[in-house]
Scaffold this motif. Structure first.
Motif, mmCIF file in Angstrom:
data_model
loop_
_atom_site.group_PDB
_atom_site.id
_atom_site.type_symbol
_atom_site.label_atom_id
_atom_site.label_comp_id
_atom_site.label_asym_id
_atom_site.label_seq_id
_atom_site.Cartn_x
_atom_site.Cartn_y
_atom_site.Cartn_z
ATOM 1 N N UNK A 1 15.887 0.606 7.214
ATOM 2 C CA UNK A 1 14.655 1.343 6.911
ATOM 3 C C UNK A 1 13.426 0.441 6.970
ATOM 4 N N UNK A 2 13.550 -0.771 6.380
ATOM 5 C CA UNK A 2 12.363 -1.628 6.325
ATOM 6 C C UNK A 2 12.192 -2.462 7.588
ATOM 7 N N UNK A 3 13.190 -2.424 8.489
ATOM 8 C CA UNK A 3 13.036 -3.228 9.703
ATOM 9 C C UNK A 3 12.812 -2.357 10.931
ATOM 10 N N UNK A 4 12.525 -1.072 10.721
ATOM 11 C CA UNK A 4 12.209 -0.214 11.860
ATOM 12 C C UNK A 4 10.939 -0.734 12.530
ATOM 13 N N UNK A 5 10.761 -0.333 13.794
ATOM 14 C CA UNK A 5 9.603 -0.840 14.546
ATOM 15 C C UNK A 5 8.291 -0.542 13.836
ATOM 16 N N UNK A 6 8.166 0.703 13.354
ATOM 17 C CA UNK A 6 6.883 1.081 12.747
ATOM 18 C C UNK A 6 6.668 0.315 11.440
ATOM 19 N N UNK A 7 7.764 0.084 10.684
ATOM 20 C CA UNK A 7 7.636 -0.660 9.431
ATOM 21 C C UNK A 7 7.240 -2.111 9.707
ATOM 22 N N UNK A 8 7.873 -2.702 10.721
ATOM 23 C CA UNK A 8 7.541 -4.093 11.067
ATOM 24 C C UNK A 8 6.101 -4.228 11.529
ATOM 25 N N UNK A 9 5.691 -3.279 12.373
ATOM 26 C CA UNK A 9 4.309 -3.323 12.863
ATOM 27 C C UNK A 9 3.345 -3.226 11.684
ATOM 28 N N UNK A 10 3.667 -2.337 10.737
ATOM 29 C CA UNK A 10 2.785 -2.143 9.582
ATOM 30 C C UNK A 10 2.752 -3.396 8.716
ATOM 31 N N UNK A 11 3.928 -3.997 8.508
ATOM 32 C CA UNK A 11 4.002 -5.194 7.660
ATOM 33 C C UNK A 11 3.218 -6.349 8.281
ATOM 34 N N UNK A 12 3.425 -6.563 9.588
ATOM 35 C CA UNK A 12 2.711 -7.641 10.267
ATOM 36 C C UNK A 12 1.206 -7.416 10.223
ATOM 37 N N UNK A 13 0.801 -6.175 10.487
ATOM 38 C CA UNK A 13 -0.635 -5.867 10.465
ATOM 39 C C UNK A 13 -1.201 -6.105 9.075
ATOM 40 N N UNK A 14 -0.446 -5.673 8.059
ATOM 41 C CA UNK A 14 -0.903 -5.847 6.682
ATOM 42 C C UNK A 14 -1.092 -7.319 6.348
ATOM 43 N N UNK A 15 -0.106 -8.148 6.716
ATOM 44 C CA UNK A 15 -0.195 -9.576 6.411
ATOM 45 C C UNK A 15 -1.376 -10.201 7.144
ATOM 46 N N UNK A 16 -1.508 -9.845 8.420
ATOM 47 C CA UNK A 16 -2.578 -10.403 9.246
ATOM 48 C C UNK A 16 -3.946 -10.035 8.669
ATOM 49 N N UNK A 17 -4.147 -8.759 8.400
ATOM 50 C CA UNK A 17 -5.469 -8.318 7.935
ATOM 51 C C UNK A 17 -5.746 -8.827 6.520
ATOM 52 N N UNK A 18 -4.727 -8.837 5.659
ATOM 53 C CA UNK A 18 -4.957 -9.273 4.277
ATOM 54 C C UNK A 18 -5.298 -10.756 4.219
ATOM 55 N N UNK A 19 -4.629 -11.554 5.062
ATOM 56 C CA UNK A 19 -4.949 -12.989 5.094
ATOM 57 C C UNK A 19 -6.378 -13.210 5.592
ATOM 58 N N UNK A 20 -6.753 -12.463 6.637
ATOM 59 C CA UNK A 20 -8.124 -12.590 7.149
ATOM 60 C C UNK A 20 -9.121 -12.172 6.070
ATOM 61 N N UNK A 21 -8.830 -11.059 5.397
ATOM 62 C CA UNK A 21 -9.737 -10.573 4.359
ATOM 63 C C UNK A 21 -9.848 -11.598 3.230
ATOM 64 N N UNK A 22 -8.718 -12.235 2.866
ATOM 65 C CA UNK A 22 -8.745 -13.247 1.811
ATOM 66 C C UNK A 22 -9.616 -14.424 2.225
ATOM 67 N N UNK A 23 -9.468 -14.860 3.480
ATOM 68 C CA UNK A 23 -10.294 -15.964 3.978
ATOM 69 C C UNK A 23 -11.774 -15.600 3.899
ATOM 70 N N UNK A 24 -12.096 -14.357 4.314
ATOM 71 C CA UNK A 24 -13.490 -13.904 4.236
ATOM 72 C C UNK A 24 -13.978 -13.891 2.791
ATOM 73 N N UNK A 25 -13.104 -13.453 1.878
ATOM 74 C CA UNK A 25 -13.470 -13.411 0.459
ATOM 75 C C UNK A 25 -13.809 -14.804 -0.046
ATOM 76 N N UNK A 26 -13.019 -15.808 0.381
ATOM 77 C CA UNK A 26 -13.275 -17.180 -0.068
ATOM 78 C C UNK A 26 -14.603 -17.678 0.508
ATOM 79 N N UNK A 27 -14.786 -17.435 1.812
ATOM 80 C CA UNK A 27 -15.997 -17.925 2.478
ATOM 81 C C UNK A 27 -17.251 -17.327 1.845
ATOM 82 N N UNK A 28 -17.205 -16.035 1.547
ATOM 83 C CA UNK A 28 -18.385 -15.368 1.011
ATOM 84 C C UNK A 28 -18.417 -15.428 -0.513
ATOM 85 N N UNK A 29 -17.224 -15.357 -1.122
ATOM 86 C CA UNK A 29 -17.149 -15.216 -2.570
ATOM 87 C C UNK A 29 -17.488 -16.491 -3.331
ATOM 88 N N UNK A 30 -17.128 -17.661 -2.767
ATOM 89 C CA UNK A 30 -17.423 -18.919 -3.463
ATOM 90 C C UNK A 30 -18.934 -19.104 -3.639
#
Lengths: 293, 255
Positions: free
Chosen positions: A54-83
């Motif tokens: 269930x968690x390794x289906x194509x759509x789940x993997x795509x969603x997980x990868x996208x989530x990790x990618x976007x969340x890491x980018x958002x965190x980096x932006x938060x640090x750059x702007x938030x500090x």
């Protein structure tokens, strides 16, 4: 049902609980159960034999990868702007600062869908800036950029809040000493201020990451939902729930596990920061403490 | 302490439920005419009107409405939510309720719905047909194929031999409509009835092949109903002439 534990076994703990009325403990336990039971109930519903497929289906993997990618980018932006935001809020004073601080924290209390609507009316194709961006050839509608923006919008207050609090707690004493010894502002910031609040910065970043990972309402409203481009894990859970509740529960559990890990990290880091700040506490210059929220 | 805690927890639990015997009247008690109708979100406007007309036509009856996405309603019903009538936006959802043995009777088809292209009122991409929406560069939004409106959209595209490249595949038709009303998307595939509800914010563009992808709405009385007679009357009312008139005015087709 069970006999009471022998008293001497936890003498130290007993001394602490003795100060709290028993009914307070009882209510606290009920409150704890109220938080934990739903998580346990969800874990009980997981179709364990099918969990991995269930968690390794194509759509789940795509969603997980996208989530990790976007969340890491958002965190980096938060640090750059938030500090810088936290530094300005904690180390400078200007008219209307209190108001600015409240407004910066607004995304924290806004319902995410409201955040999405606000972003839509700012950066959407017909938004305040959207048409200008459009003439410049920048179109963020339905793009991964829109997801990152929605996540940054909701996650930023977490970083600003924890960092600003830490900056106020450590005070300006060491910075003042550094300055009298000839360090310029940038050196003070780099060699004294930031190392002092590093634990708070890390825990703030971790919390921002968690918030970005869980972002749902603003993404749904502002960015849309397309596999691999804008459909993050929470949106995938929402869609799966329509057709395959088992898959939705399995994916939810992954988000819960990530959340638990993140909260664990944030808590391990935070006390360290408090300890390090403590010695300076007695000798803190006046003013650094007085404006604590 | 554990005993005290158990008492507190049980106390909370006892507050949460009304007790199994107290709330419900004896089944087949015709004197109680209050029913709860679970209806698909797309039926919000016509069923609100229909409920008023029903209460007027059957004095003493009282209709409580609960609107949500059909699959949400199926979830609520299979988790034991008390309801007397279920009106679904698709036959699959009704089949799930039937499989769970929750129906009192065979479901009746009472309305149909077809798809239309919704475009922002100023139609920035100049769309006049489904083929236009498939042009490269046009931002078109549809429902994800896993949800009923998306499955219907896929059938329509197959029938029209058009391949849309959507920029977003939403979980619900209201999300598709939202992307169009806000101007984010150039076009979206939604139900005819959604275009009516949206009013002046969007324009509906008819699709030649719409008739080959028709969604049928079934309604049925539920087995656990406390007022089975009233529930049955409501099913007949909604699928009868009055229901047909109200639903027709909202844009629904006859089954």
């Amino acid at each position: 049902m069970h006999p009471r534990p022998a008293r001497p076994r936890s003498a130290a703990a007993g001394a602490e609980t003795a100060r709290v009325p028993r009914w307070v403990v009882a209510v606290a336990v009920v409150g704890g159960l109220f938080v934990l039971l739903p998580i346990a109930a969800m874990a009980l519903r997981v179709d364990w034999p099918r969990f991995l497929p269930l968690v390794s289906s194509d759509s789940a993997q795509a969603a997980l990868l996208l989530s990790l990618r976007t969340s890491l980018t958002a965190t980096a932006l938060c640090v750059v702007v938030g500090v810088p935001m936290a530094l300005v809020l904690a180390r400078t004073s200007f008219r209307g600062q209190q108001l600015v601080r409240s407004l910066v924290l607004l995304p924290l209390v806004l319902p995410p869908v409201v955040g999405g609507i606000a972003l839509l009316y700012t950066f959407g194709r017909r938004g305040l800036l959207g048409s200008t961006l459009g003439t410049l050839g920048i179109d963020i509608a339905f793009s991964t950029t829109a997801v990152v923006m929605a996540q940054t919008f909701v996650a930023l207050p977490f970083l600003v809040l924890s960092l600003e609090g830490a900056l106020r707690t450590v005070g300006t004493r060491y910075e003042a000493v550094g300055a009298t010894l000839g360090a310029d502002r940038w050196t003070v910031l780099r060699r004294i201020t930031l190392p002092l609040v590093l634990p708070a910065l890390v825990s703030g970043a971790v919390l921002s990451f968690a918030r970005a990972l869980g972002e749902f309402g603003a993404t749904l409203t502002f960015a849309g939902s397309l596999e691999g481009t804008t459909r993050t894990l929470p949106l995938e859970v929402y869609l799966q729930r329509e057709t395959d509740p088992d898959a939705a529960v399995a994916l939810s559990l992954i988000l819960v596990v990530v959340a638990v890990v993140v909260v664990g990290i944030a808590h391990r880091v935070r006390p360290l920061g408090a300890l390090r700040a403590a010695p300076g506490g007695s000798a803190r210059p006046p003013g650094g403490h007085g404006r604590l929220p | 302490m554990p005993a005290a805690l158990a008492a507190v927890v049980l106390g909370v639990a006892a507050c949460g439920t009304d007790g199994p015997d107290a709330a419900r009247p004896v089944p087949n008690d015709a004197s109680d005419g209050s029913i709860t109708v679970f209806a698909a979100a797309s039926l919000t406007a016509p069923f609100t009107e229909l409920a008023g007309q029903f209460e007027a036509a059957y004095p003493g009856s009282q209709v409580t409405l609960n609107f949500a996405g059909s699959s949400d309603l199926v979830g609520q019903l299979s988790e034991g939510a008390p309801a007397d009538v279920f009106a679904s936006a698709d036959e699959e959802s009704m089949a799930k309720v039937a499989e769970a043995d929750l129906l009192a009777d065979e479901p009746v088809a009472f309305a149909t719905n077809t798809l239309q292209l919704a475009v922002p009122s100023d139609n920035p991409a100049g769309i006049t047909s489904l083929e236009d929406a498939a042009r490269p560069g046009v931002k078109v939004v549809v429902c994800a194929e896993r949800v009923p409106c998306g499955a219907l959209a896929a059938r329509l595209q197959a029938a029209a031999d058009v391949d849309l490249v959507p920029v977003s595949e939403e979980s619900s038709v209201t999300d598709v409509l939202g992307k169009v009303t806000s101007g984010q998307a150039d076009a979206g595939l939604v139900y005819v009835t959604d275009v009516r509800t949206a009013g002046a914010a969007v324009r509906g563009i008819g699709i030649r092949e719409a008739g080959s992808a028709v969604n049928t709405y079934p309604i049925a009385a539920l087995a656990d109903s406390a007022s089975p007679a009233t529930a049955q009357e409501f099913v007949e009312f909604a699928s009868g002439p009055v229901g047909r008139a109200v639903l027709g005015a909202a844009g629904f087709g006859a089954p």
